[in-house]
Design an enzyme around this catalytic site. Structure first.
Site, PDB file in Angstrom:
ATOM      1  CG  ASP A  32      -1.935  -1.129   1.188  1.00 37.17           C
ATOM      2  OD1 ASP A  32      -2.686  -1.305   2.151  1.00 37.17           O
ATOM      3  OD2 ASP A  32      -1.948  -1.845   0.152  1.00 37.17           O
ATOM      4  CB  ALA A  33       4.082   2.104   1.619  1.00 41.25           C
ATOM      5  CD  GLU A  34       5.613   2.129  -5.632  1.00 36.91           C
ATOM      6  OE1 GLU A  34       6.342   2.714  -4.810  1.00 36.91           O
ATOM      7  OE2 GLU A  34       5.602   2.387  -6.853  1.00 36.91           O
ATOM      8  CE1 TYR A  35      -4.011   4.056  -4.086  1.00 35.04           C
ATOM      9  CE2 TYR A  35      -3.562   2.952  -6.175  1.00 35.04           C
ATOM     10  CZ  TYR A  35      -4.350   3.797  -5.394  1.00 35.04           C
ATOM     11  OH  TYR A  35      -5.463   4.393  -5.935  1.00 35.04           O
ATOM     12  CG  ASP A  36      -0.942   5.102   0.419  1.00 31.64           C
ATOM     13  OD1 ASP A  36      -0.846   4.695   1.584  1.00 31.64           O
ATOM     14  OD2 ASP A  36      -1.956   4.907  -0.312  1.00 31.64           O
ATOM     15  CE  LYS A 115     -31.336 -12.924  -8.782  1.00 29.97           C
ATOM     16  NZ  LYS A 115     -31.417 -11.972  -7.645  1.00 29.97           N
ATOM     17  CD  GLU A 173     -27.038  -7.099  -8.094  1.00 35.98           C
ATOM     18  OE1 GLU A 173     -27.266  -7.058  -9.322  1.00 35.98           O
ATOM     19  OE2 GLU A 173     -27.945  -7.131  -7.238  1.00 35.98           O
ATOM     20  CE  LYS A 290     -26.553 -13.998 -16.467  1.00 36.43           C
ATOM     21  NZ  LYS A 290     -25.603 -12.887 -16.299  1.00 36.43           N
TER      22      LYS A 290
HETATM   23  N1  LIG Z   1     -27.461 -10.315  -9.465  1.00 33.45           N
HETATM   24  C1  LIG Z   1     -26.586 -11.045 -10.138  1.00 33.45           C
HETATM   25  O1  LIG Z   1     -25.544 -11.456  -9.597  1.00 33.45           O
HETATM   26  N2  LIG Z   1     -26.839 -11.327 -11.524  1.00 33.45           N
HETATM   27  N3  LIG Z   1     -27.883 -10.824 -12.222  1.00 33.45           N
HETATM   28  C2  LIG Z   1     -27.728 -11.306 -13.446  1.00 33.45           C
HETATM   29  C3  LIG Z   1     -28.604 -10.998 -14.568  1.00 33.45           C
HETATM   30  C4  LIG Z   1     -29.751 -10.264 -14.522  1.00 33.45           C
HETATM   31  C5  LIG Z   1     -30.226 -10.234 -15.828  1.00 33.45           C
HETATM   32  C6  LIG Z   1     -29.336 -10.930 -16.614  1.00 33.45           C
HETATM   33  O2  LIG Z   1     -28.317 -11.401 -15.828  1.00 33.45           O
HETATM   34  N4  LIG Z   1     -26.647 -12.103 -13.561  1.00 33.45           N
HETATM   35  C7  LIG Z   1     -26.089 -12.124 -12.357  1.00 33.45           C
HETATM   36  N5  LIG Z   1     -24.963 -12.800 -12.008  1.00 33.45           N
END
Ligand SMILES: NC(=O)n1nc(-c2ccco2)nc1N
Length: 323
Positions: A32-36, A115, A173, A290
């Site tokens: 972190d010190a290098e980043y700072d 999700k 998200e 999906k």
């Molecule tokens: N909430 C979430 O983690 N989502 N939401 C989708 C999503 C919503 C519509 C299409 O894909 N995919 C993920 N991993």
């Protein structure tokens, strides 16, 4: 010797690499010190010569003054909601229906993602520069929260690498990791201030702040999971490859995502993640499956507001935290 412009440009790109490694890859290469040191060197140069300052400089994450309200944003490509599956039968009929619609009987390849239980957000990049951040809203119209999303370190102000489309809208998200949530509530309790009931409310409340300096103090993360509007460029033919490409352009993706074929393998992934649910760094409320082929997604299209090609398989609701 380098001119000041060459010097500051080099230091900025070094800072962007450090940010990417630390906040997007969880793999810092310097202390972190290098980043700072580098951060303050850029800040120093910009303070001494303000004309050198650019809005996409890593030092410009918390710049905006408090807003009076949030403007509305219309999503050119509707932000989807997901149909739910609550048990294995629901998922099997989802898979069977898709095979029928696609006219095939071999296994469908699915992209599997935890999700995340946070707030859906849309990030619009134009020529690689973050132009606007917006909430999902009702899927068609959301709120402009650009000044707040700019404060989140895992959201790049500028894409890295090359070959990204002229216009690239990324969806993801925004969430508060559990550790950050616990620390925030401990502090709030100590100061006799309001605590949040759960990380999702904490993320939503932090993004609703009109003053970005308040949002900047909240431990928020963003994980991207799809794209919306894309103009002036092509993306890979599979969802999982698109996510991998977004990661190369500087965006955070979920390390637990996977690609599997067939319903049985999906259920296996669902059970394995379910067993690890309490050890994950963030709250999740299910797994999103999906169809991985973008061409098949387009063939399947949408039913009313939700895509035919995706489903969220939820976990049983956890008893609410009793605070
Ligand atoms: N909430 C979430 O983690 N989502 N939401 C989708 C999503 C919503 C519509 C299409 O894909 N995919 C993920 N991993």
């Amino acid at each position: 010797a380098m001119t000041v412009v060459e010097q500051i440009t080099q230091l900025r790109s070094l800072l962007e690499q450090y940010n990417y490694q630390y906040y997007v890859l969880d793999a810092p290469t310097v202390p972190d010190a290098e980043y700072d040191r580098v951060f303050h060197a850029v800040k120093e140069l910009e303070d001494r010569q303000p004309e050198l300052r650019r809005s996409d400089s890593p030092t410009q994450r918390v710049g905006a003054a408090p807003l009076d309200g949030f403007e509305q944003v219309r999503h050119e490509v509707r932000m989807l909601s997901l149909d739910n599956a609550f048990n294995e039968q629901d998922f099997d009929s989802f898979d069977t229906r898709l095979k029928k619609l696609l006219g095939r009987d071999d296994d469908i390849e699915y992209a599997c993602e935890p999700k995340l239980d946070g707030v859906a957000v849309s990030l619009l990049y134009r020529n690689g520069v973050l132009e606007r951040g917006a909430t999902r809203g009702d899927g068609q119209v959301g709120e402009n929260i650009t000044s707040n999303v700019r404060t989140i370190p895992s959201i790049p102000l500028k894409l890295i690498g090359s070959g990204y489309p002229d216009v690239l809208e990324v969806r993801g998200e925004i969430y508060m990791p559990r550790s950050g949530f616990e620390a925030f509530n401990d502090k709030a309790r100590e100061l006799y201030e309001k605590e949040f009931v759960n990380p999702r409310n904490a993320a939503a409340g932090s993004l609703r702040q009109l003053d970005p300096t308040v949002t900047a103090k909240r431990p928020l993360q963003m994980c991207c999971y799809s794209v919306g509007l894309v103009e002036g460029g092509d993306l890979p033919a599979r969802h999982s490859e698109i996510l991998a490409q977004l990661n190369q352009w500087g965006l955070r993706i979920n390390v637990d995502s996977a690609v599997v074929s067939g319903a049985k393998a999906c259920m296996n992934y669902y059970s394995r993640l379910g067993e690890r649910r309490d050890q994950l760094p963030m709250d999740i409320d299910g797994i999103v499956f999906k169809v991985n082929s973008i061409a098949d997604q387009q063939r399947l299209g949408f039913v009313s507001r939700a895509p035919r090609w995706a489903i969220a398989h939820k976990f049983p609701a956890q008893e609410e935290l009793t605070t």
